[in-house]
Write a protein that holds these residues in place. Structure first.
Motif, PDB file in Angstrom:
ATOM      1  N   ARG A 183      20.792 -58.088 -40.028  1.00 37.16           N
ATOM      2  CA  ARG A 183      21.681 -57.452 -40.987  1.00 37.16           C
ATOM      3  C   ARG A 183      20.955 -57.059 -42.274  1.00 37.16           C
ATOM      4  O   ARG A 183      19.847 -57.505 -42.549  1.00 37.16           O
ATOM      5  N   GLY A 184      21.620 -56.269 -43.082  1.00 37.51           N
ATOM      6  CA  GLY A 184      21.068 -55.767 -44.332  1.00 37.51           C
ATOM      7  C   GLY A 184      20.776 -56.848 -45.356  1.00 37.51           C
ATOM      8  O   GLY A 184      20.024 -56.625 -46.296  1.00 37.51           O
ATOM      9  N   ASP A 185      21.370 -58.025 -45.200  1.00 33.16           N
ATOM     10  CA  ASP A 185      21.085 -59.135 -46.114  1.00 33.16           C
ATOM     11  C   ASP A 185      20.019 -60.075 -45.560  1.00 33.16           C
ATOM     12  O   ASP A 185      19.741 -61.115 -46.143  1.00 33.16           O
ATOM     13  N   GLY A 186      19.427 -59.716 -44.399  1.00 33.55           N
ATOM     14  CA  GLY A 186      18.359 -60.506 -43.807  1.00 33.55           C
ATOM     15  C   GLY A 186      18.819 -61.531 -42.791  1.00 33.55           C
ATOM     16  O   GLY A 186      17.990 -62.197 -42.174  1.00 33.55           O
ATOM     17  N   ARG A 187      20.132 -61.678 -42.596  1.00 30.16           N
ATOM     18  CA  ARG A 187      20.627 -62.670 -41.633  1.00 30.16           C
ATOM     19  C   ARG A 187      20.512 -62.149 -40.205  1.00 30.16           C
ATOM     20  O   ARG A 187      20.662 -60.964 -39.951  1.00 30.16           O
ATOM     21  N   LEU A 188      20.255 -63.049 -39.266  1.00 24.84           N
ATOM     22  CA  LEU A 188      20.282 -62.759 -37.838  1.00 24.84           C
ATOM     23  C   LEU A 188      21.660 -63.170 -37.333  1.00 24.84           C
ATOM     24  O   LEU A 188      22.029 -64.341 -37.422  1.00 24.84           O
ATOM     25  N   THR A 189      22.434 -62.187 -36.830  1.00 22.98           N
ATOM     26  CA  THR A 189      23.836 -62.453 -36.499  1.00 22.98           C
ATOM     27  C   THR A 189      24.238 -61.820 -35.173  1.00 22.98           C
ATOM     28  O   THR A 189      23.484 -61.073 -34.569  1.00 22.98           O
ATOM     29  N   ASP A 190      25.460 -62.094 -34.785  1.00 16.74           N
ATOM     30  CA  ASP A 190      26.111 -61.510 -33.611  1.00 16.74           C
ATOM     31  C   ASP A 190      25.288 -61.683 -32.335  1.00 16.74           C
ATOM     32  O   ASP A 190      25.074 -60.743 -31.577  1.00 16.74           O
ATOM     33  N   PHE A 191      24.845 -62.919 -32.094  1.00 10.34           N
ATOM     34  CA  PHE A 191      24.082 -63.228 -30.890  1.00 10.34           C
ATOM     35  C   PHE A 191      24.986 -63.168 -29.664  1.00 10.34           C
ATOM     36  O   PHE A 191      26.071 -63.738 -29.655  1.00 10.34           O
ATOM     37  N   THR A 192      24.541 -62.487 -28.635  1.00 11.50           N
ATOM     38  CA  THR A 192      25.228 -62.442 -27.344  1.00 11.50           C
ATOM     39  C   THR A 192      24.180 -62.660 -26.262  1.00 11.50           C
ATOM     40  O   THR A 192      23.896 -61.776 -25.467  1.00 11.50           O
ATOM     41  N   ILE A 193      23.600 -63.859 -26.242  1.00 12.15           N
ATOM     42  CA  ILE A 193      22.490 -64.107 -25.312  1.00 12.15           C
ATOM     43  C   ILE A 193      22.819 -65.085 -24.195  1.00 12.15           C
ATOM     44  O   ILE A 193      22.015 -65.287 -23.313  1.00 12.15           O
ATOM     45  N   PHE A 194      23.992 -65.694 -24.203  1.00 16.40           N
ATOM     46  CA  PHE A 194      24.364 -66.635 -23.152  1.00 16.40           C
ATOM     47  C   PHE A 194      25.670 -66.216 -22.489  1.00 16.40           C
ATOM     48  O   PHE A 194      26.592 -67.008 -22.366  1.00 16.40           O
ATOM     49  N   ASN A 195      25.747 -64.959 -22.093  1.00 15.93           N
ATOM     50  CA  ASN A 195      26.956 -64.433 -21.455  1.00 15.93           C
ATOM     51  C   ASN A 195      28.193 -64.719 -22.294  1.00 15.93           C
ATOM     52  O   ASN A 195      29.253 -65.045 -21.776  1.00 15.93           O
ATOM     53  N   ASN A 196      28.043 -64.608 -23.593  1.00 10.09           N
ATOM     54  CA  ASN A 196      29.148 -64.901 -24.497  1.00 10.09           C
ATOM     55  C   ASN A 196      29.699 -63.626 -25.135  1.00 10.09           C
ATOM     56  O   ASN A 196      30.151 -63.638 -26.251  1.00 10.09           O
ATOM     57  N   ALA A 197      29.668 -62.532 -24.407  1.00  3.64           N
ATOM     58  CA  ALA A 197      30.209 -61.277 -24.922  1.00  3.64           C
ATOM     59  C   ALA A 197      31.715 -61.412 -25.133  1.00  3.64           C
ATOM     60  O   ALA A 197      32.350 -62.342 -24.625  1.00  3.64           O
ATOM     61  N   PRO A 198      32.325 -60.493 -25.870  1.00  7.81           N
ATOM     62  CA  PRO A 198      33.759 -60.604 -26.160  1.00  7.81           C
ATOM     63  C   PRO A 198      34.658 -60.722 -24.930  1.00  7.81           C
ATOM     64  O   PRO A 198      35.754 -61.244 -25.022  1.00  7.81           O
ATOM     65  N   ASN A 199      34.224 -60.292 -23.743  1.00  8.30           N
ATOM     66  CA  ASN A 199      35.053 -60.384 -22.535  1.00  8.30           C
ATOM     67  C   ASN A 199      34.683 -61.566 -21.646  1.00  8.30           C
ATOM     68  O   ASN A 199      35.115 -61.636 -20.503  1.00  8.30           O
ATOM     69  N   ALA A 200      33.898 -62.489 -22.135  1.00 14.36           N
ATOM     70  CA  ALA A 200      33.403 -63.607 -21.320  1.00 14.36           C
ATOM     71  C   ALA A 200      34.545 -64.540 -20.911  1.00 14.36           C
ATOM     72  O   ALA A 200      35.568 -64.634 -21.572  1.00 14.36           O
ATOM     73  N   ARG A 201      34.318 -65.226 -19.776  1.00 13.30           N
ATOM     74  CA  ARG A 201      35.256 -66.230 -19.292  1.00 13.30           C
ATOM     75  C   ARG A 201      34.488 -67.523 -19.090  1.00 13.30           C
ATOM     76  O   ARG A 201      33.375 -67.477 -18.595  1.00 13.30           O
ATOM     77  N   PRO A 202      34.960 -68.705 -19.445  1.00 13.72           N
ATOM     78  CA  PRO A 202      36.265 -68.902 -20.070  1.00 13.72           C
ATOM     79  C   PRO A 202      36.314 -68.324 -21.475  1.00 13.72           C
ATOM     80  O   PRO A 202      35.282 -68.096 -22.103  1.00 13.72           O
ATOM     81  N   SER A 203      37.493 -68.124 -21.981  1.00 10.73           N
ATOM     82  CA  SER A 203      37.661 -67.439 -23.265  1.00 10.73           C
ATOM     83  C   SER A 203      37.032 -68.199 -24.424  1.00 10.73           C
ATOM     84  O   SER A 203      36.765 -67.615 -25.468  1.00 10.73           O
ATOM     85  N   ALA A 204      36.763 -69.504 -24.261  1.00 12.13           N
ATOM     86  CA  ALA A 204      36.095 -70.270 -25.335  1.00 12.13           C
ATOM     87  C   ALA A 204      34.718 -69.703 -25.632  1.00 12.13           C
ATOM     88  O   ALA A 204      34.188 -69.875 -26.724  1.00 12.13           O
ATOM     89  N   PHE A 205      34.107 -69.016 -24.646  1.00 13.65           N
ATOM     90  CA  PHE A 205      32.786 -68.447 -24.834  1.00 13.65           C
ATOM     91  C   PHE A 205      32.846 -66.993 -25.291  1.00 13.65           C
ATOM     92  O   PHE A 205      31.820 -66.368 -25.480  1.00 13.65           O
ATOM     93  N   ALA A 206      34.040 -66.464 -25.437  1.00 14.20           N
ATOM     94  CA  ALA A 206      34.196 -65.038 -25.751  1.00 14.20           C
ATOM     95  C   ALA A 206      34.095 -64.791 -27.254  1.00 14.20           C
ATOM     96  O   ALA A 206      35.047 -64.391 -27.905  1.00 14.20           O
ATOM     97  N   LYS A 207      32.934 -65.063 -27.790  1.00 10.19           N
ATOM     98  CA  LYS A 207      32.690 -64.785 -29.199  1.00 10.19           C
ATOM     99  C   LYS A 207      31.192 -64.661 -29.428  1.00 10.19           C
ATOM    100  O   LYS A 207      30.386 -65.152 -28.645  1.00 10.19           O
ATOM    101  N   LYS A 208      30.862 -64.006 -30.487  1.00 14.84           N
ATOM    102  CA  LYS A 208      29.454 -63.866 -30.854  1.00 14.84           C
ATOM    103  C   LYS A 208      29.065 -65.048 -31.720  1.00 14.84           C
ATOM    104  O   LYS A 208      29.899 -65.644 -32.399  1.00 14.84           O
ATOM    105  N   TRP A 209      27.785 -65.376 -31.726  1.00 15.83           N
ATOM    106  CA  TRP A 209      27.282 -66.476 -32.536  1.00 15.83           C
ATOM    107  C   TRP A 209      26.625 -65.933 -33.787  1.00 15.83           C
ATOM    108  O   TRP A 209      25.977 -64.899 -33.752  1.00 15.83           O
TER     109      TRP A 209
END
Length: 177
Positions: free
Chosen positions: A19-45
């Motif tokens: 990001r523009g402030d230098g942070r590393l964000t929105d990781f989707t590296i463990f099949n945790n995309a917004p449509n992932a199942r179970p829904s507990a994993f459906a978020k970015k890190w």
């Protein structure tokens, strides 16, 4: 800081944003995309503990800086860069840091370029699971030698049982002669 930036990572696999402030964000590296199942994993890190840093030494002056403007951990705020300027277009992101503390040492700026493997019209050539981080330090010729030490704090996300980053990461320190 900027709320969105260029996705870094291989085509068809996970990745993250610088990001523009230098942070590393929105990781989707463990099949945790917004449509992932179970829904507990459906978020970015967001890995708030992931941070690049530098130590600069010239004669008797030593300055420590992190490559962020607004760190999530308030204890790191005194070490943050004063200004980061973002630019990017797939497959690369670029951040240019300027800071008066570094300018006193003769360092005009530090440019971080991060890029993913990419070959036009070649999915296999664009699927290498890697991101390259390239730092360029613009040192004005002031006659002083400056010792630069780079480090990266990267949390242990492999052994985590929840979607939160581990509190204990590890540090890589490489001194170039």
């Amino acid at each position: 800081g900027m709320r969105s930036s260029v996705f870094l990572g291989p085509v068809g696999q996970g990745g993250f944003e610088l990001r523009g402030d230098g942070r590393l964000t929105d990781f989707t590296i463990f099949n945790n995309a917004p449509n992932a199942r179970p829904s507990a994993f459906a978020k970015k890190w967001d890995l708030n503990e992931a941070v690049f840093g530098f130590s600069f030494t010239s004669n008797t002056t030593c300055i420590h800086k992190i490559y962020q403007t607004s760190p999530m951990d308030a204890r790191m705020a005194p070490y943050s860069m004063q200004r980061l300027t973002y630019s990017g277009a797939y497959p690369a992101s670029r951040l240019v840091a300027e800071d008066p503390d570094l300018q006193q040492l003769g360092i005009a700026n530090i440019t971080l370029t991060a890029f993913s493997a990419f070959e036009a019209l070649n999915v296999n050539g664009s699927s290498t699971p890697s991101v390259v981080f390239w730092f360029d330090i613009d040192n004005r010729d002031n006659g002083n030698d400056i010792d630069v030490r780079f480090w990266l704090n990267w949390p242990d996300i492999i052994n985590v049982t929840s979607m939160q980053a581990a509190k204990n990461g590890f540090m890589l320190d490489k001194t170039l002669d």
